[in-house]
Write an enzyme that holds these catalytic residues in place. Structure first.
Site, PDB file in Angstrom:
ATOM      1  N   GLU A 117     -41.160  -9.679 -11.565  1.00 26.56           N
ATOM      2  CA  GLU A 117     -42.422  -8.955 -11.762  1.00 26.56           C
ATOM      3  C   GLU A 117     -43.160  -9.564 -12.958  1.00 26.56           C
ATOM      4  OE1 GLU A 117     -41.604  -4.997 -13.171  1.00 26.56           O
ATOM      5  OE2 GLU A 117     -43.667  -4.309 -12.882  1.00 26.56           O
ATOM      6  N   HIS A 125     -46.742  -9.193 -15.417  1.00 23.77           N
ATOM      7  CA  HIS A 125     -48.012  -8.565 -15.799  1.00 23.77           C
ATOM      8  C   HIS A 125     -48.632  -9.371 -16.917  1.00 23.77           C
ATOM      9  CE1 HIS A 125     -47.416  -5.271 -13.164  1.00 23.77           C
ATOM     10  NE2 HIS A 125     -46.181  -5.142 -13.640  1.00 23.77           N
ATOM     11  N   ARG A 177     -64.271 -10.673 -15.723  1.00 18.87           N
ATOM     12  CA  ARG A 177     -64.478  -9.367 -16.360  1.00 18.87           C
ATOM     13  C   ARG A 177     -63.281  -9.095 -17.275  1.00 18.87           C
ATOM     14  NH1 ARG A 177     -68.722  -9.443 -14.285  1.00 18.87           N
ATOM     15  NH2 ARG A 177     -69.778  -8.068 -12.827  1.00 18.87           N
ATOM     16  N   ALA A 225     -52.611  -3.130  -9.675  1.00 19.47           N
ATOM     17  CA  ALA A 225     -52.520  -1.666  -9.773  1.00 19.47           C
ATOM     18  C   ALA A 225     -51.519  -1.072  -8.787  1.00 19.47           C
ATOM     19  CB  ALA A 225     -53.903  -1.052  -9.556  1.00 19.47           C
TER      20      ALA A 225
END
Ligand code: CA2
Length: 142
Positions: free
Chosen positions: A98, A100, A17, A77
Site C-alpha cells: 500500500e 500513500h 491541484r 480515497a
C-alpha cells in the site's frame, strides 16, 4: 518479474491541484519515474489508474490470471471505504504494498482507517512519489 502499479481515483490529477499536500509532480512524471526505475531493475510494470472501484477490482483479478508477481497500490480515497478492494486483494493472494503520497496518519480522522491494509505486506505512507519506488523495492526483495 512483473508488477502491477495501481492508482485509484483522482491520482491522475497529481500536480494540477493541492500541491501543498501531494507535491507538484504530475501523474505523467510519476509514470516516467516508475518506468525508468523498472527498466533499470529489469522488471516489467503495468501501470493503471482508474476513478472507478469496479475497474480496480477487475485489474486486481486480471493480475492474478496474468501471473503478476506483486502489486503496488495507492487506492486513493477508496482506501478508507472499500471492502470490495480488500476482498479482491484477499482473493488473489498476491503480495501487495500500500502506498500513500501524503502522510495520512497526520490528516483527517476519516483517513486513519485503511480497509486494504490487512491484505498488504507493507504500507509506505507520506514519502511522496518516492514511496512507489520503495514499494517496488520491497516486492523485489521478496
Ligand atoms: O496520500 C495519498 O496518496 C492518498 O491516497 C491520496 C488520496 C486520498 O484520498 C487518500 O486519503 C490519500 C487522494 C488522491 C487525490 O489526488 C489529488 C491530486 C491532486 C489534486 C487533487 C487530488
Amino acid at each position: 518479474m512483473k508488477l502491477l502499479i495501481l492508482n485509484g481515483p483522482n491520482l491522475n490529477m497529481l500536480g494540477l491541484r493541492e500541491p501543498q499536500i501531494y507535491g507538484s509532480a504530475t501523474y505523467a512524471s510519476l509514470l516516467d519515474k516508475i518506468k525508468s526505475y523498472a527498466l533499470d531493475k529489469g522488471i516489467e510494470v503495468d501501470c493503471f489508474q482508474s476513478n472507478h472501484e469496479g475497474a480496480l477490482v477487475d485489474k486486481i483479478q486480471e493480475a492474478y490470471f496474468n501471473n503478476v508477481d506483486g502489486i503496488v497500490f495507492n487506492p486513493g480515497a477508496y482506501t478508507h471505504t472499500s471492502i470490495a478492494l480488500l476482498d479482491a486483494l484477499k482473493a488473489v493472494q498476491l503480495p501487495c504494498v500500500e502506498v500513500h503520497i501524503s502522510d495520512v496518519s497526520a490528516r483527517e480522522d476519516f483517513r486513519q482507517q485503511s480497509y486494504i491494509r490487512p491484505a498488504c505486506i507493507a504500507s509506505i505512507i507520506g514519502h511522496g512519489l518516492e514511496g512507489y519506488i520503495e514499494a517496488i523495492d520491497i516486492l523485489l526483495k521478496r
